[in-house]
Each structure stands twice: as structure tokens, then as C-alpha cells.
Design a protein around this motif. Structure first.
Motif, PDB file in Angstrom:
ATOM      1  N   VAL A 554       0.860  -1.187   0.000  1.00  8.82           N
ATOM      2  CA  VAL A 554       0.000   0.000   0.000  1.00  8.82           C
ATOM      3  C   VAL A 554       0.893   1.234   0.000  1.00  8.82           C
ATOM      4  O   VAL A 554       1.625   1.488   0.960  1.00  8.82           O
ATOM      5  CB  VAL A 554      -0.930   0.008   1.223  1.00  8.82           C
ATOM      6  CG1 VAL A 554      -1.792   1.263   1.221  1.00  8.82           C
ATOM      7  CG2 VAL A 554      -1.807  -1.232   1.223  1.00  8.82           C
ATOM      8  N   ALA A 555       0.851   1.998  -1.074  1.00  6.98           N
ATOM      9  CA  ALA A 555       1.696   3.185  -1.226  1.00  6.98           C
ATOM     10  C   ALA A 555       0.829   4.421  -1.455  1.00  6.98           C
ATOM     11  O   ALA A 555      -0.322   4.329  -1.890  1.00  6.98           O
ATOM     12  CB  ALA A 555       2.678   2.992  -2.383  1.00  6.98           C
ATOM     13  N   LEU A 556       1.394   5.564  -1.166  1.00  8.54           N
ATOM     14  CA  LEU A 556       0.728   6.854  -1.352  1.00  8.54           C
ATOM     15  C   LEU A 556       1.571   7.722  -2.277  1.00  8.54           C
ATOM     16  O   LEU A 556       2.806   7.598  -2.297  1.00  8.54           O
ATOM     17  CB  LEU A 556       0.520   7.558  -0.009  1.00  8.54           C
ATOM     18  CG  LEU A 556      -0.473   6.889   0.961  1.00  8.54           C
ATOM     19  CD1 LEU A 556      -0.337   7.494   2.349  1.00  8.54           C
ATOM     20  CD2 LEU A 556      -1.898   7.052   0.460  1.00  8.54           C
ATOM     21  N   ALA A 557       0.903   8.588  -3.004  1.00 12.25           N
ATOM     22  CA  ALA A 557       1.593   9.550  -3.860  1.00 12.25           C
ATOM     23  C   ALA A 557       1.653  10.909  -3.176  1.00 12.25           C
ATOM     24  O   ALA A 557       0.841  11.209  -2.287  1.00 12.25           O
ATOM     25  CB  ALA A 557       0.882   9.662  -5.207  1.00 12.25           C
ATOM     26  N   LYS A 558       2.625  11.724  -3.576  1.00 13.25           N
ATOM     27  CA  LYS A 558       2.773  13.044  -2.957  1.00 13.25           C
ATOM     28  C   LYS A 558       1.546  13.914  -3.163  1.00 13.25           C
ATOM     29  O   LYS A 558       1.233  14.776  -2.335  1.00 13.25           O
ATOM     30  CB  LYS A 558       4.011  13.747  -3.524  1.00 13.25           C
ATOM     31  CG  LYS A 558       5.325  13.081  -3.122  1.00 13.25           C
ATOM     32  CD  LYS A 558       6.513  13.696  -3.853  1.00 13.25           C
ATOM     33  CE  LYS A 558       6.684  15.160  -3.497  1.00 13.25           C
ATOM     34  NZ  LYS A 558       7.887  15.725  -4.143  1.00 13.25           N
ATOM     35  N   GLY A 559       0.831  13.683  -4.238  1.00 12.66           N
ATOM     36  CA  GLY A 559      -0.339  14.510  -4.522  1.00 12.66           C
ATOM     37  C   GLY A 559      -1.641  13.952  -3.999  1.00 12.66           C
ATOM     38  O   GLY A 559      -2.709  14.508  -4.292  1.00 12.66           O
TER      39      GLY A 559
END
Length: 674
Positions: A554-559
Motif C-alpha cells: 500500500v503506497a501513497l503519492a505526494k499529490g
């Protein structure tokens, strides 16, 4: 204004009445200089000194109480007279009551006080924090429970070393918290770990009075990697503890003769010889090591099997889940009935205490030569402990062999008891019995001894007992420092070379076939400990991270905004999340903690929330949160051995995998263990 002027006038008047203002000022300056010099040395040394003195005092007080409780049992057994039923009841009921109280009291305070505590400490030092095992409640429960356990004597056949190492580490953790609260410093995890490592050596030193081997033993048994700078801390704390303990023993001996139930001081032995062993005897010492290694393999396998059986069996599992004191009473009743002196106990020297077992086995005389003259031989100390091993219907070899056979399974059964207890001392004594048996056999085969330079030198079975104690205990615990421990505890260095040889042979056999005693307990208890890679085959080096890494991360993006963060938190319970450049470009840029994400959600308004909420309506992770840079990451082609080494050395919990900078997976302790 008038009140302020009046207050200043009073203060000036009070100061003017203080005598010698110049002398007081110089004295304050001297005290400040002394304070600066003391803290310039470092508060760690004062902390370690206090730890050593504190644990030595606790150890000494515990042994005094244990001695009195055990003497009360001996007095009760003698006072009931020759009535066999009363003697049996006094022999069995006393340790049963102590074991029941030890189990019930310690388990009622905290369930984490049972056992030795070393498997849990190994897990903690590997980077997994188990807070409950270092609490002050566990400390108190373990002190009381261990005292009652040791007061049962050799009937239960348990020791003190493991729990006291646990007690020392708990004391170090509590003193560390006190120090940070007083000084106001930030609690440094690396510094705390250094103090815990030093505390382990204190535990060994205050039990055996052996600071040098105490440090080495704690390093071998507890640590996968050891920082050399911690040697000074360990030796300093262990020396303070051992010296304080010996000092207390001296003060106590001035008031009256002190006898010990637990092994806390140097084991006295009258081994005095200018020719300790012949070169040909080296072969027999190798045999001692081989026998100890083979018996150690059988012991480790059976002990691990019995632990699993007791845990999975319906009857014993129910008892251990609901009525732990009942289980302890049943096991102690069985052990006490077998060791009853008028019964089978007379063939096992069951009247002897743990201390007396070692003192008798380390006797420098040859028992086979003394048996025909039992009535004429007198020990200078006034007590012939070796005669407890002699029985008219059996030879010395018969009693030693019966002791080894019976104590093998009795010792394993005692390790299942859910009370605070150590397991090093029993295997130490058992190894000494193996060495004594083989030493007496060599003396029987060569009654004239070995010839060197035209002079006959007799065989000394005591040397074989020393080698057996070191070899068996070392093979079971995967340690070589037991060779030095035996020599340091007895004060005899003449047999150091053959003892080391026996320990090496025993370890070579055991480490090839079985995990150590503490690793086996970790396996049965399923603790989150990272085991070592046993295979050294070339094929094991060809296993790479790509084969066992977790691909669904599970990863997140800066935006990303509110909705994406909410979905990520619901999808997994990870402590930290990887952050990539954007959804279309999965370049790994850093990590963000779960706590920050929760704060982000609390400070931003949900898109479907009522318009009246006074929260930020827009915002991204890159704008609102601090993204920690990635300090370390793996490649898919990193080998298993390299990843395992990094996890052990840096005490990692999870590490991300990237290919040409792009996130492709993650590796945690779960994947490495599997």
C-alpha cells in the motif's frame, strides 16, 4: 511600589546576616567544579555502578532467604523421626507448597514472569520491543517466585541464572527511565540497548561471581551482533556486581558460617597438582566432548518435543490455561516422589543441594579407590559428600548412571513448569555428572595412571567433570565461554586446554543437528525472533529478495488527498507507508508514519462533510506532511543472506524494495523468517 521596596530590603537584610559570604561563594564554586568534573566522566558509569551494586545486594538477600527456607525443610524432614509416611509427606508437601505459591503468585501478577526470560530478552535485543517483559510488576513477581522456586532445592532441580539475567535487564530498563526523567534527556533507543547488554553480564556475574566469562556468555547467548565499545560497560558493571557480592559474602562469613543453596560464589575444590593431565588423555577429553554433544542433541530434541506436547495436549493445555498451580503441584509431586531418599533417591544422591552436587562432583579424589575404605577416609572439611553417591547394592558407576538416566527426563519435565526458574545450572550439573562418570571409567581402565618422563601420574576424574560441565552446558546453549566460566568459578586453569577442546567438539556436534535451548523455546513459543540461517550450502546464497518479498504494498503519492489517505489506512495497519512521486511514476521518494496520516485526516475536511465544518478543504501529503527520506532500500537481486544480515545488524522491522528507483515491494521480518 512600596511593597516591592520592602521585599527587596528584607532580602538584602537576610543576605547580610549570613556569615562568611566570600567563603560560601568559593565553596559553591568548588561544588560546581566537582559536579562538572563528575558529569564530564559520563553518567553511564554511575548508572552501571548502581546497577551492579543493586543486583549484587538483591542476589545476596535472595540467597540468604533461600538458605533459611531450605534449612527449614531439612529440619522438618529430620524432626518427623523414622515414620516413613511422615517423612514422605514432609519431603513432598514442602516443595509442592512452594511451587504452588511461586506459580500462583507470579502468574497472578503477570503471566510474563514464568520461565527464564532469556528467549524473550533475545527477541527484545533483536529489535522487537516486548514492553510487558521489562515492567516493574514482572520484576517483583519474578523475585518472589524465583525465591520460592529455588527454595525447593534439588528436588525440582532448577537454577537461578536465566531469571537473574532477566531481573538485571529489567532493573537496567527501570533505572534508565528514572535517569531520563531526572535529567530530562530524550530516551535514546541505542543507548538503552547498550545498557541492557551490560545488564546481562551483571546477571551472570552476580550468580557465578565470574565477571569475565559473564560478559562473554551474555554476548554469545543473547546477541547476534555486538558493538566492541560495549565491552567496557559490560566488564565495569559485571566487576562492580561480582565485587559487591563477594564483599557481602565476606561480611556475612564474619558473623557466622554461610552455606549456599544456589551457586553464587567460586566453587571450592581441592584440585592441586603439578601434572593435571597427560597428553594421551586429550583423546579421552575429546570423547567427553563427543558424548556431551550427542547427549545434548537428544536433550534439545526431547525438550522441544515435550514443550510442544504439553502445549498441544488437551489435558495439559487446559491445566496451563486455567490452573497453572495445579500443574506445578502434580509435576513437583512426581519429581519429589522419585527423589524421596529412602526410595529411588538413595541411588541419586537426592539429599544433596545444588551447591553440594557440584562440590561433590568436583572432588579431586578418585571415588573408585575410596569405596573400599569408606570407614577410614575422612574429609578435611568434615563432610564426605561423595559418600552420598555410594550405595552398598550399587557401585559408584551404578549410582552415576542411574542419576544420568533419571535426571535426563526429570530435567526436561521440570522445564515445562510455569514458574520463574533457570535452566543453566541443572544442565551444568548434569554435564559434570557425565564428565565424572567418564573420568571414573578412565581411572578404572588405567589404575596406575599414565607414564610421563618415567613417572606415573594418576588420572584425575575432577578434570573430566570440569570438562563435562563446560561441554554439555556450552553445547546446549551454543556458547564457548562456559570453558572459561568453569575455570573462573573454580579457580583452576590447569585444565583449560582440554576443557576448551571438549567444548569445541560438543558444540560442533550440537550446532550441526539441533537449535540451541533458547532458540528451541523461541520456536515453540512462536516469538517474533529472526532465526539464523542454518544452511551454508551454496544454493542458499542464490536465494534473492525478489523470490520472497511482499509485492502488494500500500503506497501513497505526494499529490494524494483525504480520500486516498483514508483508503490506505483502511487497507493496512502498517506503521509507515511508502510515498512515491505520483500515481503514474512510482519512484520511491520517502516514507510517512501512520500517526502523521491520522493527523492529516483530523485536520482536513472530508469531501462529503457538511459545509459548516471549519477545517481545511484542500491539501496534499506533499504540502501538509513531512516525508522522511529513504535511508536504506533493497534491490530485487539482493541475496537472502545479505538481507538477513541487515535485519540483524540494524534491527530493522521492514524495508522497501526498489528496481531502478521504482517501488516494487517490501520485505519485513515475516517474509525473512518464512
Amino acid at each position: 511600589p512600596r511593597e516591592k521596596e520592602e521585599e527587596e530590603r528584607v532580602l538584602v537584610t537576610e543576605k547580610s546576616w549570613r556569615p562568611y559570604p566570600e567563603a560560601r561563594r568559593k565553596l559553591r564554586g568548588c561544588l560546581e567544579w566537582v559536579k562538572r568534573q563528575l558529569f564530564h566522566v559520563g553518567e553511564d558509569w554511575y548508572f552501571l555502578f548502581i546497577l551492579g551494586v543493586l543486583m549484587a545486594t538483591i542476589s545476596f538477600m535472595m540467597d540468604q532467604l533461600i538458605f533459611r527456607l531450605y534449612e527449614a525443610h531439612r529440619w522438618l524432614y529430620q524432626e518427623v523421626g523414622d515414620i516413613l509416611v511422615l517423612k514422605y509427606l514432609s519431603w513432598t508437601m514442602y516443595p509442592m507448597a512452594l511451587a504452588a505459591f511461586s506459580t500462583g503468585f507470579s502468574q497472578s501478577i503477570t503471566p510474563h514472569s514464568g520461565g527464564s526470560g532469556i528467549p524473550e530478552l533475545k527477541t527484545i535485543l533483536s529489535g522487537v520491543m516486548l514492553e510487558d517483559y521489562l515492567s516493574i510488576q514482572t520484576f517483583g513477581a519474578k523475585v518472589v517466585g524465583l525465591t520460592c522456586t529455588l527454595a525447593c532445592g534439588s528436588t525440582v532441580f532448577l537454577g537461578k541464572l536465566g531469571p537473574f539475567i532477566h531481573l538485571s535487564v529489567m532493573a537496567a530498563a527501570y533505572l534508565g527511565k528514572m535517569r531520563t526523567s531526572v535529567t530530562g534527556e530524550y530516551e535514546n533507543k541505542f543507548k538503552q540497548n547498550e545498557m541492557l547488554v551490560a545488564a546481562q553480564a551483571v546477571g551472570v556475574a552476580t550468580v557465578f561471581g565470574a565477571p569475565i566469562s559473564g560478559v562473554l556468555f551474555s554476548v554469545e547467548v543473547m546477541s547476534t551482533h555486538f558493538a566492541v565499545r560495549d565491552y567496557w560497560r559490560g566488564y565495569f558493571a559485571a566487576t562492580c556486581g561480582a565485587f559487591m557480592f563477594r564483599l557481602l559474602a565476606v561480611f556475612n562469613s564474619e558473623q557466622g558460617k554461610a552455606r549456599w543453596e544456589t551457586i553464587i560464589a567460586v566453587f571450592k575444590s581441592d584440585l592441586k597438582t603439578d601434572f593435571p593431565f597427560d597428553l594421551l588423555e586429550t583423546f579421552f577429553f575429546v570423547i567427553v566432548g563427543a558424548v556431551c554433544g550427542l547427549v545434548g542433541c537428544a536433550y534439545l530434541f526431547c525438550q522441544r518435543w515435550l514443550l510442544a506436547f504439553v502445549k498441544n495436549n488437551r489435558f495439559t493445555a487446559k491445566l496451563l490455561a486455567t490452573d497453572k498451580p495445579v500443574y506445578s503441584v502434580l509435576v513437583v509431586l512426581l519429581l519429589a516422589s522419585i527423589t524421596f531418599p529412602p526410595g529411588l533417591g538413595q541411588l541419586m544422591a537426592s539429599r544433596l543441594t545444588m551447591k553440594e552436587y557440584l562440590t561433590s562432583l568436583f572432588d579431586s579424589r578418585t571415588w573408585g579407590a575410596l569405596v573400599p575404605n569408606t570407614s577410614s577416609v575422612a574429609n578435611p572439611s568434615g563432610v564426605d559428600l561423595w559418600q552420598d553417591w555410594y550405595h552398598p547394592s550399587a557401585t559408584i558407576f551404578g549410582t552415576l548412571a542411574f542419576f544420568l538416566v533419571m535426571k535426563f527426563w526429570m530435567l526436561i519435565l521440570a522445564t515445562t513448569l510455569p514458574l520463574p526458574a533457570g535452566y543453566f545450572m541443572p544442565i551444568f550439573i548434569y554435564g559434570a555428572a557425565i564428565g565424572r562418570f567418564l573420568g571414573e571409567t578412565v581411572a578404572l581402565l588405567f589404575p596406575q595412571g599414565f607414564s610421563a618422563g618415567g613417572t606415573l601420574h594418576p588420572v584425575i576424574p575432577c578434570g573430566y567433570a570440569l570438562a563435562g560441565a563446560a561441554a554439555f552446558s556450552g553445547s546446549v546453549t551454543y556458547s564457548l565461554s562456559t570453558a572459561l566460566l568453569v575455570c573462573e568459578a573454580t579457580g583452576h586453569l590447569t585444565h583449560l586446554l582440554p576443557i576448551v577442546l571438549a567444548v569445541l567438539v560438543a558444540n560442533a556436534i550440537t550446532q550441526k543437528h539441533q537449535p540451541s535451548f533458547y532458540d528451541g523455546t523461541i520456536i515453540v513459543k512462536k516469538l517474533p525472533y529472526l532465526p539464523r540461517i542454518r544452511s551454508r550450502h551454496v544454493a542458499s546464497y542464490q536465494v534473492v529478495v525478489e523470490e520472497f518479498m511482499e509485492r502488494q504494498v500500500v503506497a501513497l503519492a505526494k499529490g494524494d488527498g483525504f480520500e486516498e489517505v483514508l483508503v490506505a489506512l483502511d487497507a493496512s495497519a502498517d506503521a509507515e507507508y511508502p510515498v512515491v512521486e505520483s500515481t503514474g511514476s512510482p519512484t520511491l521518494v520517502g516514507t510517512i508514519s501512520r500517526a502523521q496520516l491520522v493527523t492529516f485526516l483530523q485536520s482536513h475536511k472530508h469531501p462529503q462533510a457538511p459545509p459548516g465544518e471549519k477545517l481545511a478543504t484542500a491539501g496534499t501529503l506533499g504540502d501538509s506532511c513531512t516525508i522522511e527520506p529513504i535511508m536504506l532500500q533493497l534491490s530485487p537481486w539482493t541475496s537472502l543472506h545479505q538481507a538477513h544480515h541487515l535485519f540483524e545488524l540494524l534491527k530493522l522491522q521492514r524495508i522497501f524494495v526498489s528496481r531502478f528507483g521504482e517501488l516494487v515491494g517490501a520485505v519485513s521480518r515475516v517474509e525473512v523468517r518464512r
